[in-house]
Design a protein around this motif. Structure first.
Motif, mmCIF file in Angstrom:
data_model
loop_
_atom_site.group_PDB
_atom_site.id
_atom_site.type_symbol
_atom_site.label_atom_id
_atom_site.label_comp_id
_atom_site.label_asym_id
_atom_site.label_seq_id
_atom_site.Cartn_x
_atom_site.Cartn_y
_atom_site.Cartn_z
ATOM 1 N N TYR A 39 10.554 8.359 1.375
ATOM 2 C CA TYR A 39 9.322 7.763 1.866
ATOM 3 C C TYR A 39 8.941 8.367 3.217
ATOM 4 O O TYR A 39 7.784 8.711 3.464
ATOM 5 N N GLY A 40 9.941 8.516 4.034
ATOM 6 C CA GLY A 40 9.695 9.071 5.368
ATOM 7 C C GLY A 40 9.145 10.490 5.303
ATOM 8 O O GLY A 40 8.240 10.865 6.060
ATOM 9 N N TRP A 41 9.674 11.244 4.385
ATOM 10 C CA TRP A 41 9.202 12.629 4.230
ATOM 11 C C TRP A 41 7.730 12.643 3.816
ATOM 12 O O TRP A 41 6.919 13.404 4.349
ATOM 13 N N ARG B 93 14.418 5.513 1.945
ATOM 14 C CA ARG B 93 13.885 5.629 3.305
ATOM 15 C C ARG B 93 13.580 7.103 3.630
ATOM 16 O O ARG B 93 12.529 7.429 4.182
ATOM 17 N N ASP C 187 -0.446 5.030 5.907
ATOM 18 C CA ASP C 187 0.334 4.128 5.046
ATOM 19 C C ASP C 187 -0.227 4.121 3.621
ATOM 20 O O ASP C 187 0.515 4.179 2.637
ATOM 21 N N THR D 43 0.441 7.362 1.833
ATOM 22 C CA THR D 43 1.881 7.500 1.574
ATOM 23 C C THR D 43 2.250 6.667 0.354
ATOM 24 O O THR D 43 3.022 7.088 -0.506
ATOM 25 N N HIS E 179 5.565 10.205 4.301
ATOM 26 C CA HIS E 179 4.792 9.632 5.403
ATOM 27 C C HIS E 179 4.527 10.694 6.485
ATOM 28 O O HIS E 179 3.391 10.845 6.963
ATOM 29 N N ASP E 180 5.545 11.432 6.826
ATOM 30 C CA ASP E 180 5.394 12.477 7.850
ATOM 31 C C ASP E 180 4.353 13.509 7.412
ATOM 32 O O ASP E 180 3.542 13.978 8.216
ATOM 33 N N ARG F 298 8.088 0.585 1.181
ATOM 34 C CA ARG F 298 8.564 1.898 0.746
ATOM 35 C C ARG F 298 8.836 1.917 -0.750
ATOM 36 O O ARG F 298 8.867 2.959 -1.366
#
Lengths: 729, 452
Positions: free
Chosen positions: A331-333, A328, A305, A308, A335-336, A605
């Motif tokens: 941010y998700g990209w 989303r 977290d 990210t 984070h992954d 995010r």
């Protein structure tokens, strides 16, 4: 025949001009322009301003000699020069204040500046031409020197020209010291050492920038044994200790286990260790327990977290320019990729070349945030190279070597990206599709033509190349040969853990702003490249070093060191970390509209989530990529909000908060106090603290519960507003 | 010291040249002797006030370059009450007793304040300074190259028999078509910027001045070459001069942002038009003499009613400095050009202008436009070193003249329209056949050095 007679008639009875002398010719490009720059005539505050001054406009610091030549010799009817009586030229009368000059008196008749301008006018004002010798490079001597405070060293600057000639241009160079508390430099290039430390003195002439390093060791000699016996955990320590020895700064000793643990948790993951975690760590007797702690820490979800969030700052993830779904996805990209520890070079390559639907390939949103090649060029170089290119958008960079041509060549690399919007005309439309196109150029505004797409200091693309320009720039950027790419991220990471980058500010890696320990930055960057751009490995190496594990307490002789890592630098925790720590210790999570209860600030995010606390404590807005976006300076509103603002007091008084629960649990004040200290400060209260506090509180069991709760709220408030709590140390 | 002395000369000069200025008498002896204006007061004002209150800046509308300026005052009235220092705003300001306070760079020294106070108390009398030329205040600096003064203006005598060429401190006249030289018209202080021939051919007006110091206009008797009058008042270079159709008015403009309209019968300025915010480069009367158009660095063209000096309207179409304009003979069409590279043509009405045409004309700034007397041809020059001929009716480009050796800054059709005279920055002049574009007189060079 007729013409000849006319000339004869017109010239009759008038004296012939003085015979040409043999003094060397004055070049407008290479002599006059540097004088105008040195004397400040073409500075942004004077005639270099976009609108000029009093009708007379020069290009900023002389980036366009042809335009300046016209302005001086011809514009406004040529009023600024007198071809026949050169001494009566306004170009000379104004700066010598023979006639009133708003800018004041800049030089006197007979001064070197006067002589250059006067000789140029008197020699018929030769124009800049394509055949002029061109400036090639700048050399400053001495290039690196160590001196005692109070001593003065003159610098010598030589410029090399395409003709092969070199000239001593010291008098026409401009000088600047990066740290005037260490060394000052006057306009003649004389360096005076003011105090211990190390700084860069940058020198500029025409489009060239050179740099020299001035070093003055700390005054008290440190016994060799101090350095010889200093603890070393890895290669970082060899290089840090070498620097400390050079500067004669003694290192502090290592921090204790609990301090180390609290520090590592806060710096790597933005969380406090729990009491149980600290106690378990303290009880662990294994010699490699710090390494094992780091290994575990780097696998925690909070670590993911935290980083990210960091990279979201850099990449400007924000609902300001993206729809909810796109935020989303982006941010998700990130984070992954942080979770997978994607190598940095691959991460940036994927970002740079991202195509497709923005809600499916989150990285593509980078091209939805940046609407023009201009915006991308500036934020991209700042983020990944630590270069601020913005100045060169309108004129050659005044402090660095980047020209406007470099700028538009670079920006043109991003000119062939198109966006197909799926949801209406605005970027807030729910999704868009990013594609590379085969056509499109951005024009150089002054020249009116497109520059060949060219990475900074890189090889330009062939003029009709069909290769994807983004792939070209991404390949160049992430190539192992591009060490600045690695240096930039290594320095960012280092700054996160040490509170100050090897290069400071941490995203300002311009040539004239060298690292406080160049060999160290070089070595770490080389390792980073060789190790496959592995961020977690880099962080592990950094946190394992004795340099990172040193105490924040000073030792005699290192009190004034803030950049050579002789001790851990205390610093206020980031806004998000403080808020999460308040929530963690009080047991009352913060409520962020639109996010599930229990979401930590570090998990947001978007930095547009409503929070007065985060805003006051300097959360970045994510508008431009810049280290200056996050405000670290203490402010009065921060102090007032901490003391009696709602954020903390609401948590302390909450019925489901830690204070209420402790009162309800029937535990003694001694227990409550000890627990509070462990959870907030990762240590038990000292005997003195305990005695003093309990003397005020009593055992608490006999008191009125409401009154007791108020007292304990005050105690918790005192702990949570203490410097020890709010700072990393 | 050099700074002060030169400005003394400047103050003296402006006072001298001012044709209509009434100078207060020099006061007689008084005890104790009052400070002398030229000797004591002027240096203090130059050192402390002129950086802001000069004709280029005019902070607060207050100009302090001459005694006349001091008496006249600025936006908030006269700064001086003769004989009453305690009622004089200027004294109150420098003694830090006035509100609002002006923002000076630094306060005056007590002895300087005392001088000004005593001078005002004595009635603020004028005294003329010995004229000191700027020539004496600059170091010797020998010209080491063969250079010629730029040719900024050319004017044909209305009968076409003479061509006047602007030179350095003088105006040359050539008999045409042969080109034989006549005695130059002399007596200007610096490069001549503008020449105009009165419609009856009797007067040559020459304008110029010393940059940063003052502007000058000299009227010459064309027959004898003698100076008829000097028209003072411009505070910097005069860029352009234009006679109206019957020669009763002369308009002038310059770097001081001001346009002056002179009554040729009296030599007085009957109009002082001050609305431009930057240098005014060109003025032109309409064919009937009713309107005056002006072009300025402030990116505007203004249209004025000559009779009362009222500005009728401002044309703000140009996107950069406007350097030149001309009325098309026999019409109310006005052509203008400048830094934005375009030539624009408008029909000039009494309350507004209607755009007829606007088209890129040169690859860089347009320097000059000129119409032939019959109004059929428009010529233009640019900093791209081209001279172009256009059909004035259609705007179609007719031809480009042979390559120019430098910027063509002077452009004039002969009155019969057959020839076009072109003068350049490098000091050369050419005469072209307007119909063919061929050079009919090989380039000849402007005068060389005319020292003092």
């Amino acid at each position: 025949m007729l013409a000849a007679s006319l000339v004869a008639v017109l010239a009759a009875g008038e004296p012939e001009p003085t015979a040409p002398s043999t003094v060397p010719a004055v070049s407008f490009r290479n002599h006059v322009v540097p004088v105008l720059t040195k004397m400040g005539c073409n500075s942004g505050a004077c005639h270099g301003a976009a609108a000029g001054k009093n009708g007379f406009s020069l290009t900023l610091r002389g980036y366009d000699p042809a335009a300046d030549y016209d302005a001086i010799t011809r514009q406004a009817g040529g009023r600024r020069v007198n071809k026949l009586e050169p001494a009566k030229s306004l170009l000379l009368l104004k700066p010598t204040e023979v006639v009133p000059h708003m800018g004041g008196k800049k030089f006197a008749p007979g001064s070197p500046a006067y002589e250059v301008l006067a000789r140029w006018v008197a020699s018929g004002m030769p124009a800049p031409s394509d055949t002029d010798a061109r400036f090639v490079s700048l050399d400053v001597t001495p290039g690196d020197f160590t001196l005692a405070p109070g001593t003065v060293t003159p610098l010598t600057v030589r410029a090399r020209f395409s003709s092969g000639a070199t000239e001593d241009v010291t008098v026409w160079s401009r000088f600047a010291s990066a740290d005037e508390t260490v060394a000052q430099v006057d306009d003649r290039g004389r360096v005076t050492v003011k105090g211990p430390g190390e700084t860069a003195v940058s020198v500029s002439f025409l489009t060239g920038v050179a740099m020299t390093r001035v070093r003055s060791p700390f005054p008290a000699p440190v016994p060799e044994a101090v350095f010889a016996s200093a603890v070393r955990h890895n290669r970082i320590d060899d290089l840090v200790i070498a620097k400390l020895r050079q500067m004669q700064i003694p290192p502090s000793g290592l921090a204790g286990d609990a301090v180390f643990m609290r520090r590592a948790y806060l710096d790597a993951a933005g969380i406090l260790p729990t009491r149980a975690e600290v106690e378990a760590f303290l009880a662990d007797a294994a010699p490699d327990k710090r390494a094992r702690l780091l290994d575990a820490l780097l696998q925690r979800p909070e670590f993911v977290d935290y980083w990210t969030y960091k990279w979201s700052d850099v990449l400007l993830v924000s609902s300001r320019s993206l729809s909810r779904n796109n935020v989303r996805a982006f941010y998700g990209w990130i984070h992954d990729n942080v979770a997978a520890n994607t190598p940095w070079n691959r991460f940036v390559y994927q970002l740079t070349t991202a195509s497709g639907r923005t809600d499916e390939n989150g990285a593509a949103n980078y091209f939805l945030i940046h609407r023009s090649p201009i915006e991308i060029a500036e934020n991209y170089t700042q983020a990944f190279l630590g270069i601020t290119l913005t100045c060169a958008r309108c004129h050659n960079h005044p402090m660095e070597k980047w020209t406007q041509t470099d700028y538009y060549g670079f920006a043109n690399l991003f000119a062939r990206v198109a966006m197909k919007e799926d949801g209406g005309a605005s970027a807030k439309g729910d999704t868009a599709t990013i594609v590379s196109t085969a056509e499109g150029d951005i024009l150089h505004p002054r020249l009116g033509v497109a520059m060949p797409p060219r990475p900074l200091d890189g090889v330009p693309m062939a003029s009709h190349a069909q290769e994807d320009r983004r792939a070209y720039v991404a390949t160049w950027l992430t190539s192992p040969a591009n060490t600045q790419f690695a240096r930039t991220v290594v320095n960012r990471v280092w700054a996160n853990y040490f509170g100050r980058g090897l290069v400071h500010p941490f995203d300002d890696l311009r040539y004239s702003n060298p690292a406080s320990n160049e060999p160290l930055l070089d070595a770490l960057s080389a390792d980073f490249i060789a190790g496959g751009y592995d961020l977690r490995a880099l962080m592990r190496t950094i946190m394992l070093s004795a340099a990172y594990q040193r105490s924040a307490a000073t030792t005699p002789g290192n009190e004034k060191d803030d950049r050579f890592y002789s001790r851990y630098l205390t610093r206020r925790l980031p806004a998000e970390v403080i808020l999460d720590a308040f929530s963690q210790v009080t047991g009352v999570p913060e409520d962020f509209g639109g996010y599930p209860r229990g979401t930590r600030a570090m998990q947001l995010r978007d930095t547009r989530a409503e929070s007065y606390f985060l805003s006051v404590f300097g959360r970045p807005e994510r508008v431009v990529t810049s280290s200056a976006e996050r405000m670290q300076d203490p402010t009065l509103p921060q102090a007032l909000h901490t003391i009696n603002g709602e954020t903390l007091n609401t948590k302390l008084m909450a019925d489901d908060g830690v204070v209420a629960r402790m009162v309800a649990s029937g535990r003694s004040n001694d227990d409550v106090l000890t627990d509070l200290y462990w959870s907030a400060l990762s240590r038990p209260p000292s005997a003195r603290e305990r005695a003093a506090i309990l003397a005020r509180l009593g055992d608490g069991l006999s008191a009125d519960p409401a009154a007791r709760r108020r007292s304990l709220e005050d105690l918790a408030w005192a702990v949570l507003t203490s410097t020890e709590f709010l700072f990393a140390h | 010291m050099a700074v002060r002395r030169v400005l003394i000369s400047f103050l003296g000069t402006a006072g001298l040249v001012g044709a209509v200025s009434a100078q207060p008498p020099v006061t007689g002896t008084a005890a104790p002797p009052a400070p002398d204006f030229a000797r004591d007061v002027v240096p203090i004002i130059e050192t402390n006030c002129l950086r802001c209150h000069n004709s280029a800046k005019i902070e607060g509308g207050l100009l302090l370059e001459t005694h006349e300026d001091l008496m006249r005052g600025g936006d908030s009235g006269s700064p001086l009450v003769a004989g009453k220092p305690d009622e004089s705003p200027l004294i109150l300001q420098i003694e830090n007793r006035a509100k609002p306070k002006m923002p000076p760079k630094k306060d005056l020294q007590p002895d300087e304040i005392a001088v000004l106070r005593a001078w005002v108390a004595a009635g603020a009398p004028y005294s003329k300074a010995a004229q000191v030329s700027i020539d004496e205040k600059v170091p010797a600096l020998a010209q080491t190259a063969q250079v010629l003064p730029q040719v900024t203006s050319l004017a044909w005598r209305p009968d076409g028999r003479q061509l006047a060429v602007a030179g350095y401190k003088q105006v040359h006249r050539l008999t045409m078509p042969g080109g034989a030289g006549l005695a130059p018209l002399t007596g200007l202080s610096d490069l001549v910027r503008a020449i105009a021939w009165s419609p009856d051919g009797s007067v040559v007006a020459a304008g110029g001045g010393t940059p940063g110091a003052f502007g000058e206009i000299v009227l010459f008797d064309a027959a004898t070459g003698a100076q008829r009058a000097r028209l003072g008042g411009h505070r910097d270079y005069v860029y352009h001069l234009a006679f109206n159709h019957d020669g009763t008015r002369l308009a002038s403009c310059g770097y001081d942002k001001v346009i002056r309209v002179w009554d040729m019968a009296t030599g007085r300025a009957v109009g002082v038009l001050k609305e431009h915010t930057e240098a005014v480069y060109a003025v032109a009367f309409s064919s009937d003499g009713a309107l005056l158009a002006s072009a300025a660095a402030d990116r505007s063209v203004k249209i004025w009613k000559v009779a009362d000096g009222v500005r009728l309207y401002t044309i703000t179409e140009p996107t950069d400095a406007v350097l030149t304009l001309a009325f098309r003979p026999g019409t109310r069409q006005l052509a203008a050009g400048g830094q934005d590279k375009r030539i624009r043509v408008w029909e000039i009405g009494d309350s507004s202008a209607r755009s007829i045409r606007s088209a890129p004309a040169h690859r860089s700034a347009v320097l000059r436009v000129a119409f032939s007397a019959d109004g059929r041809t428009l010529a233009s020059t640019g900093t791209d070193r081209d001279v172009k001929m256009w059909d004035a009716e259609t705007g179609k480009q007719l031809r480009v003249l042979s390559p120019q050796s430098d910027w063509a800054q002077a452009l004039a059709f002969s009155p019969d329209g057959r020839q076009l005279a072109v003068g350049r920055y490098d000091g050369s002049v050419s005469i072209y056949d307007a119909a063919s574009g061929r050079s009919v007189l090989e380039p000849f060079a402007n005068d060389k050095v005319a020292r003092r």
